[in-house]
Design a protein around this motif. Structure first.
Motif, PDB file in Angstrom:
ATOM      1  N   UNK A  23    -105.794  -8.189  20.599  1.00 34.03           N
ATOM      2  CA  UNK A  23    -106.911  -8.038  21.033  1.00 34.03           C
ATOM      3  C   UNK A  23    -107.783  -7.332  20.563  1.00 34.03           C
ATOM      4  N   UNK A  24    -107.628  -6.189  20.296  1.00 34.65           N
ATOM      5  CA  UNK A  24    -108.245  -4.653  19.825  1.00 34.65           C
ATOM      6  C   UNK A  24    -108.691  -5.044  18.072  1.00 34.65           C
ATOM      7  N   UNK A  25    -107.381  -6.580  17.922  1.00 36.25           N
ATOM      8  CA  UNK A  25    -108.163  -6.863  16.099  1.00 36.25           C
ATOM      9  C   UNK A  25    -108.302  -7.713  16.045  1.00 36.25           C
ATOM     10  N   UNK A  26    -109.325  -6.815  15.836  1.00 37.59           N
ATOM     11  CA  UNK A  26    -111.111  -8.129  16.122  1.00 37.59           C
ATOM     12  C   UNK A  26    -110.870  -9.389  14.364  1.00 37.59           C
ATOM     13  N   UNK A  27    -110.622  -8.410  13.740  1.00 39.38           N
ATOM     14  CA  UNK A  27    -111.343  -8.678  12.171  1.00 39.38           C
ATOM     15  C   UNK A  27    -109.509  -9.036  11.514  1.00 39.38           C
ATOM     16  N   UNK A  28    -109.850 -10.425  11.233  1.00 39.36           N
ATOM     17  CA  UNK A  28    -108.926 -10.949  10.546  1.00 39.36           C
ATOM     18  C   UNK A  28    -108.417 -10.320   9.265  1.00 39.36           C
ATOM     19  N   UNK A  94    -105.856 -14.782  22.095  1.00 35.47           N
ATOM     20  CA  UNK A  94    -105.591 -14.154  23.268  1.00 35.47           C
ATOM     21  C   UNK A  94    -105.719 -13.900  24.076  1.00 35.47           C
ATOM     22  N   UNK A  95    -106.562 -16.047  24.781  1.00 35.57           N
ATOM     23  CA  UNK A  95    -106.888 -15.683  25.865  1.00 35.57           C
ATOM     24  C   UNK A  95    -105.633 -16.311  25.972  1.00 35.57           C
ATOM     25  N   UNK A  96    -104.975 -17.012  25.569  1.00 37.50           N
ATOM     26  CA  UNK A  96    -104.059 -17.603  25.627  1.00 37.50           C
ATOM     27  C   UNK A  96    -102.637 -16.781  26.218  1.00 37.50           C
ATOM     28  N   UNK A  97    -102.748 -15.728  25.075  1.00 40.42           N
ATOM     29  CA  UNK A  97    -101.869 -14.765  25.353  1.00 40.42           C
ATOM     30  C   UNK A  97    -102.326 -13.891  26.965  1.00 40.42           C
ATOM     31  N   UNK A  98    -102.791 -13.393  27.079  1.00 41.71           N
ATOM     32  CA  UNK A  98    -103.552 -13.268  28.591  1.00 41.71           C
ATOM     33  C   UNK A  98    -103.240 -14.063  29.474  1.00 41.71           C
TER      34      UNK A  98
END
Length: 262
Positions: A23-28, A94-98
């Motif tokens: 989630x924190x790593x927004x930049x690819x 990341x929504x799926x991960x949560x």
């Protein structure tokens, strides 16, 4: 107690560390890391649909990266669509991960009790837990049922009895797998009792009928734990006697060969 398991909150946060990092790593760099986190979680939890989803997202991320490289240096509509797709992929992934945090933690908790078997989806696991007891349990499903109802029930005394039954079943299965299969048939009523107890708890009725019913079901589980402990003890006693007889014969053979002094 954690929010999804009977483990500590610290344990749960440790298991979800990579989810928070993702989630924190927004930049690819050059792609988002959430597909790799998904792959790792799918392997650990052994859920097939999660694995397939992770592969799809990884392909999407690689496609977006290739598109970004191809249109780099231009301010075209294609580049804007690529950037928009990257942001959308990040949010959805990341929504799926949560969203999967609870079933993921519960699968890891189960993995500490016994080896996991692959299942199609997390939902299929929940459906199997709620199947009527007429469906013959497997050892893994039996443990999953007990752990599921333990989380649903609020009574701490019953928690201790359920934990005891799970531990005893583990010991029995390690000692004699065939006897463990017969155990499932003999003690299938335990799951039905837990199911009914949770139903009464959720009714929020507090009258003489529900109070008496709950006490009776609590007594059934307490007695079941005692009986199962005796059953497992008898199994171990039988095994110890067998070994004792074998060792007696072994020692006597050594004496007969004059390898041991009387």
């Amino acid at each position: 107690m954690g929010f999804a398991t009977k483990k500590s909150k610290r344990w749960e946060l440790q298991q979800l560390a990579w989810t928070f990092i993702s989630i924190l790593m927004f930049v690819p760099l050059p792609v988002h890391i959430f597909p790799f986190v998904m792959l790792a979680q799918a392997r650990k939890s052994k859920i097939q649909s999660w694995y397939a989803t992770a592969v799809i997202f990884l392909l999407v991320e690689l496609t977006l990266f290739a598109s970004f490289v191809y249109f780099f240096g231009t301010l075209s509509q294609a580049m804007l669509l690529t950037l928009g797709g990257s942001v959308t992929s990040y949010i959805v992934g990341n929504g799926l991960l949560l969203n999967r945090a609870r079933p993921y933690l519960q699968r890891l908790e189960l993995a500490e009790v016994r080896p996991l078997a692959w299942i199609p989806t997390a939902a299929s696991r929940n459906k199997m837990q709620l199947l009527p007891q007429a469906v013959l349990d497997t050892p893994q499903l039996f443990i999953e049922r007990l752990m599921h109802w333990r989380k649903e029930i609020d009574n701490r005394a019953m928690h201790r009895d359920i934990d005891k039954i799970i531990h005893l079943f583990q010991l029995l299965e390690q000692n004699d797998k065939m006897e463990a299969e017969r155990f499932l048939v003999r003690h299938s009523t335990v799951v039905n009792v837990l199911m009914k107890y949770d139903e009464i708890e959720n009714s929020r009725l507090n009258n003489s009928v529900t109070v008496e019913s709950k006490k009776k079901l609590e007594d059934v589980i307490a007695k079941a734990a005692i009986a199962i402990e005796q059953e497992v003890t008898n199994q171990f006693k039988s095994g110890i006697l067998d070994v004792s007889a074998e060792t007696d014969v072994y020692i006597q053979s050594l004496k007969n060969r004059n390898l041991l002094n009387e």
